[in-house]
Design a protein around this motif. Structure first.
Motif, PDB file in Angstrom:
ATOM      1  N   TYR A   1       0.829  -1.210   0.000  1.00 60.69           N
ATOM      2  CA  TYR A   1       0.000   0.000   0.000  1.00 60.69           C
ATOM      3  C   TYR A   1       0.864   1.261   0.000  1.00 60.69           C
ATOM      4  O   TYR A   1       0.544   2.256  -0.668  1.00 60.69           O
ATOM      5  N   THR A   2       1.978   1.215   0.718  1.00 58.04           N
ATOM      6  CA  THR A   2       2.894   2.358   0.764  1.00 58.04           C
ATOM      7  C   THR A   2       3.494   2.636  -0.608  1.00 58.04           C
ATOM      8  O   THR A   2       3.614   3.796  -1.038  1.00 58.04           O
ATOM      9  N   GLU A   3       3.878   1.564  -1.331  1.00 60.60           N
ATOM     10  CA  GLU A   3       4.418   1.736  -2.678  1.00 60.60           C
ATOM     11  C   GLU A   3       3.396   2.421  -3.583  1.00 60.60           C
ATOM     12  O   GLU A   3       3.730   3.337  -4.347  1.00 60.60           O
ATOM     13  N   ILE A   4       2.146   1.978  -3.498  1.00 65.35           N
ATOM     14  CA  ILE A   4       1.078   2.551  -4.328  1.00 65.35           C
ATOM     15  C   ILE A   4       0.821   4.005  -3.925  1.00 65.35           C
ATOM     16  O   ILE A   4       0.740   4.899  -4.775  1.00 65.35           O
ATOM     17  N   ARG A   5       0.738   4.229  -2.634  1.00 70.02           N
ATOM     18  CA  ARG A   5       0.430   5.562  -2.089  1.00 70.02           C
ATOM     19  C   ARG A   5       1.504   6.585  -2.444  1.00 70.02           C
ATOM     20  O   ARG A   5       1.191   7.764  -2.693  1.00 70.02           O
ATOM     21  N   GLU A   6       2.741   6.154  -2.495  1.00 70.24           N
ATOM     22  CA  GLU A   6       3.851   7.070  -2.759  1.00 70.24           C
ATOM     23  C   GLU A   6       4.199   7.179  -4.241  1.00 70.24           C
ATOM     24  O   GLU A   6       5.244   7.717  -4.609  1.00 70.24           O
ATOM     25  N   GLY A   7       3.317   6.655  -5.103  1.00 71.33           N
ATOM     26  CA  GLY A   7       3.460   6.873  -6.540  1.00 71.33           C
ATOM     27  C   GLY A   7       4.318   5.877  -7.285  1.00 71.33           C
ATOM     28  O   GLY A   7       4.687   6.127  -8.442  1.00 71.33           O
ATOM     29  N   ARG A   8       4.647   4.755  -6.651  1.00 71.20           N
ATOM     30  CA  ARG A   8       5.476   3.748  -7.321  1.00 71.20           C
ATOM     31  C   ARG A   8       4.658   2.520  -7.723  1.00 71.20           C
ATOM     32  O   ARG A   8       5.202   1.429  -7.914  1.00 71.20           O
ATOM     33  N   GLY A   9       3.364   2.711  -7.845  1.00 68.74           N
ATOM     34  CA  GLY A   9       2.482   1.604  -8.183  1.00 68.74           C
ATOM     35  C   GLY A   9       2.358   1.374  -9.676  1.00 68.74           C
ATOM     36  O   GLY A   9       2.938   2.089 -10.501  1.00 68.74           O
ATOM     37  N   SER A  10       1.587   0.355 -10.028  1.00 64.21           N
ATOM     38  CA  SER A  10       1.349   0.004 -11.429  1.00 64.21           C
ATOM     39  C   SER A  10       0.183   0.840 -11.977  1.00 64.21           C
ATOM     40  O   SER A  10      -0.521   1.507 -11.217  1.00 64.21           O
ATOM     41  N   PRO A  11      -0.057   0.804 -13.284  1.00 67.64           N
ATOM     42  CA  PRO A  11      -1.084   1.665 -13.893  1.00 67.64           C
ATOM     43  C   PRO A  11      -2.494   1.468 -13.354  1.00 67.64           C
ATOM     44  O   PRO A  11      -3.298   2.402 -13.375  1.00 67.64           O
ATOM     45  N   HIS A  12      -2.824   0.288 -12.863  1.00 66.74           N
ATOM     46  CA  HIS A  12      -4.189   0.008 -12.417  1.00 66.74           C
ATOM     47  C   HIS A  12      -4.336  -0.022 -10.899  1.00 66.74           C
ATOM     48  O   HIS A  12      -5.281  -0.592 -10.357  1.00 66.74           O
ATOM     49  N   GLY A  13      -3.377   0.588 -10.198  1.00 64.40           N
ATOM     50  CA  GLY A  13      -3.506   0.730  -8.744  1.00 64.40           C
ATOM     51  C   GLY A  13      -2.942  -0.421  -7.949  1.00 64.40           C
ATOM     52  O   GLY A  13      -3.444  -0.723  -6.862  1.00 64.40           O
ATOM     53  N   GLY A  14      -1.907  -1.062  -8.449  1.00 64.54           N
ATOM     54  CA  GLY A  14      -1.289  -2.158  -7.709  1.00 64.54           C
ATOM     55  C   GLY A  14       0.221  -2.094  -7.813  1.00 64.54           C
ATOM     56  O   GLY A  14       0.810  -1.021  -8.006  1.00 64.54           O
ATOM     57  N   VAL A  15       0.855  -3.254  -7.679  1.00 64.74           N
ATOM     58  CA  VAL A  15       2.282  -3.427  -7.962  1.00 64.74           C
ATOM     59  C   VAL A  15       2.399  -4.674  -8.837  1.00 64.74           C
ATOM     60  O   VAL A  15       1.400  -5.329  -9.129  1.00 64.74           O
ATOM     61  N   TYR A  16       3.614  -5.025  -9.229  1.00 66.30           N
ATOM     62  CA  TYR A  16       3.803  -6.136 -10.163  1.00 66.30           C
ATOM     63  C   TYR A  16       4.234  -7.412  -9.435  1.00 66.30           C
ATOM     64  O   TYR A  16       4.999  -7.362  -8.466  1.00 66.30           O
TER      65      TYR A  16
ATOM     66  N   THR B   1      -0.969  -6.801  -8.901  1.00 62.47           N
ATOM     67  CA  THR B   1      -1.644  -7.262  -7.689  1.00 62.47           C
ATOM     68  C   THR B   1      -1.795  -6.091  -6.730  1.00 62.47           C
ATOM     69  O   THR B   1      -1.012  -5.131  -6.770  1.00 62.47           O
ATOM     70  N   THR B   2      -2.815  -6.134  -5.871  1.00 60.03           N
ATOM     71  CA  THR B   2      -3.076  -5.016  -4.974  1.00 60.03           C
ATOM     72  C   THR B   2      -3.597  -5.506  -3.632  1.00 60.03           C
ATOM     73  O   THR B   2      -3.694  -6.712  -3.396  1.00 60.03           O
TER      74      THR B   2
END
Length: 572
Positions: free
Chosen positions: A300-315, A353-354
């Motif tokens: 969640y921190t990665e997503i919140r700080e702008g390092r997430g994937s295009p659809h709101g997750g990570v890889y 994934t999210t």
């Protein structure tokens, strides 16, 4: 204004009624029936197909010791309390860990539910946070296998089942249960079911959140019903967010939690938009060491700080393996081939994934007989608090519903045998009128609009990472929505299969529970397990090694967790 016709009212009598037809409800019904009492199950959806049990993918934990003879209920107890951050009700954990092997083996005898080794022992797999491999399973459909076996037994025992019935009130007098009020969707009738004992097994409240892995009926009904009837609710601040849920692309036919299997089965690469494997950097052995609360917060921190994937997750992917290794490892449950059919090739593709709300550790406060402070009211499964503490270990849910359902059914039946049905003539007109009023209104606010607002508030203000300011904002907004409940109206004015009316009933429950979660989260000025406050980021065992308890008309209080084996004084 044209008046809506008064619906037909049907009445019936039982010794024990179970509200909720998932695994805990089915197990409770069988247990109570075996005690020789008259039992009924009331299910909001279709018994055997609705609820969260059927969604259970892989693991169902019990310390059988087949994979590693060093495992035992004592070690399982220690793992559960440790990962619950020590605020578990240790007596309930003791019952759960000691009885889980019995319930697992008993269920397997009646339904051949789990996979076996060549020598006839149940296979056991490893799950994160556990000391030893103790997860029994049926490929990637363990929950479905469990509820299917239980359903067959319920049918064989000729237990009455009320499908597609929404309960909107628990009837009590002088703090004693005498029945429930409900709405039968398919018949368009109001039902009054009288009973000596009532068991709540309606699960948690994942649908309070915008993103969730739970079934659509998981709206906190039983929790709100119990609270409004006078029961105590405990640990409401502890909502588990699943760290690796489906995000993009949509994996049709796969469980909402499927991406987690990549981690558990072979280990996986989990990385952000900059290509950094952030969990590997933080915790090199994260595959089995990282628990759900830790992993969810990091993602969640990665997503919140702008390092997430295009659809709101990570890889996430398994591209560290060879093609042959991938094909062999994911032949399990035909996963590799099933993914190919929907255009996903694990040998070359990466998925997003999210995090999503997944499980509720809080709930109804019960004692070792799974009864509440309301006479005749019992509870089991995800609807109860105490076993999982501040964070649930993966795989503990499916075995816990079997244990707690069995125990609640047994004790509810004993209670029913020693008590009589009330012969008082109770007035239910005012309670039914609240439902009719929704149909009478010509204009107002749509229940769906209120439900959507609740989901957004909870996700944005009472989610994975919390702070006092946003929690106060959430409470203010939820209080405003609470005032709007009396303005709800529906376009559909018929009684038969009125989904809008169900939405209105659910909206009432959702606001009630959302407010309690937000208030508990604001009250607990520390971080523990799934509850993380960025303004109080550390765990404070000196002041907050306590359970927070709500009771209607009695406000909020705290008490020390019940201890049996693991002294709290030893916790730093």
């Amino acid at each position: 204004m044209a008046m809506v016709d008064v619906p037909t009212i049907k009445e019936a009598y039982y010794d024990v009624i179970i509200v909720g037809g998932g695994g805990a409800g089915a197990e409770a019904a069988l247990s109570a029936t075996n005690e020789g009492v008259n039992v009924a199950i009331v299910e909001k959806g279709i018994f055997g197909s609705s609820g969260c049990t059927v969604l259970g993918a892989y693991s169902c934990n019990a310390a059988l010791g087949y994979k590693d003879p060093k495992d035992s209920p004592e070690v399982h107890f220690e793992d559960t309390v440790r990962e619950g951050r020590y605020i578990n009700d240790q007596k309930l954990v003791e019952i759960y860990t000691e009885e889980a092997p019995k319930r697992i083996l008993e269920l397997h005898k009646i339904g051949h539910v789990f996979e076996e080794t060549e020598n006839g022992k149940l296979k056991q797999g490893m799950m994160p946070g556990h000391t030893y491999p103790r997860a029994v399973f049926r490929d990637f459909h363990t929950g479905k296998a469990i509820i299917s076996a239980l359903k067959r037994e319920v049918i064989n025992k000729k237990i009455d089942v009320f499908n597609e019935c929404v309960i909107f009130d628990i009837l009590t007098i002088d703090n004693e249960i005498y029945g429930i009020l409900g709405y039968d969707l398919k018949k368009g009738e109001i039902i009054i079911l009288n009973c000596k004992a009532l068991i709540i097994t309606t699960g948690g409240c994942g649908q309070l959140y915008l993103h969730t892995t739970t079934s659509t009926d998981n709206t906190g009904d039983g929790l709100a019903l119990a609270y409004l009837a006078g029961a105590e609710l405990m640990d409401m601040e502890f909502v588990q967010f699943y760290p690796t849920a489906q995000c993009y692309p949509r994996l049709i036919g796969m469980n909402p939690t499927f991406p987690a299997w990549l981690r558990i089965n072979t280990g996986a690469r989990l990385y952000n938009s900059e290509g950094v494997e952030f969990m590997k950097e933080k915790m090199p052995d994260w595959r089995f060491k990282a628990t759900r609360d830790e992993l969810a917060r990091t993602i969640y921190t990665e997503i919140r700080e702008g390092r997430g994937s295009p659809h709101g997750g990570v890889y996430i992917d398994v591209l560290h393996l060879s093609e042959k290794e991938i094909e062999e490892a994911y032949s399990f449950a035909n996963i590799f081939e099933d993914l190919l059919k929907i255009g996903i090739d694990l040998r070359k593709d990466t998925i997003e994934t999210t995090v999503a709300s997944h499980f509720f550790m809080g709930g109804i406060k019960v004692n070792e007989k799974f009864s509440t402070c309301v006479n005749g009211l019992f509870a089991a499964g995800e609807a109860i608090a105490g076993i999982h503490g501040a964070n649930r270990l993966g795989g503990n849910a499916l075995s816990e519903i079997l244990v707690t359902g069995y125990e609640a059914g047994k004790y509810a039946a004993k209670y029913a045998k020693n008590n009589k049905l009330s012969d008082s003539d109770f007035e239910t007109g005012d309670k039914i009128k609240k439902i009719l009023d929704i149909l009478e209104r010509k204009e107002g606010i749509s229940p769906i609009k209120i439900k959507k607002e609740i989901k957004n508030i909870m996700w944005e203000k009472v989610g994975v990472i919390r702070n006092g300011h946003e929690l106060e904002e959430a409470i203010e907004k939820l209080e405003s929505l609470k005032n709007d409940l009396t303005k709800m109206y529906v376009i559909t004015k018929t009684y038969i299969w009125n989904k809008e009316l169900v939405d209105a009933i659910e909206a009432n429950f959702m606001v009630t529970i959302a407010l309690l979660i937000a208030r508990a989260a604001l009250y607990r000025k520390e971080s523990r397990g799934s509850h993380f406050r960025e303004d109080y980021p550390k765990t404070d065992n000196k002041n907050w090694l306590v359970n927070i308890i709500f009771q209607k008309d009695h406000g909020i209080r705290t008490e020390k967790p019940r201890v049996t084996k693991m002294p709290l004084e030893e916790i730093k």
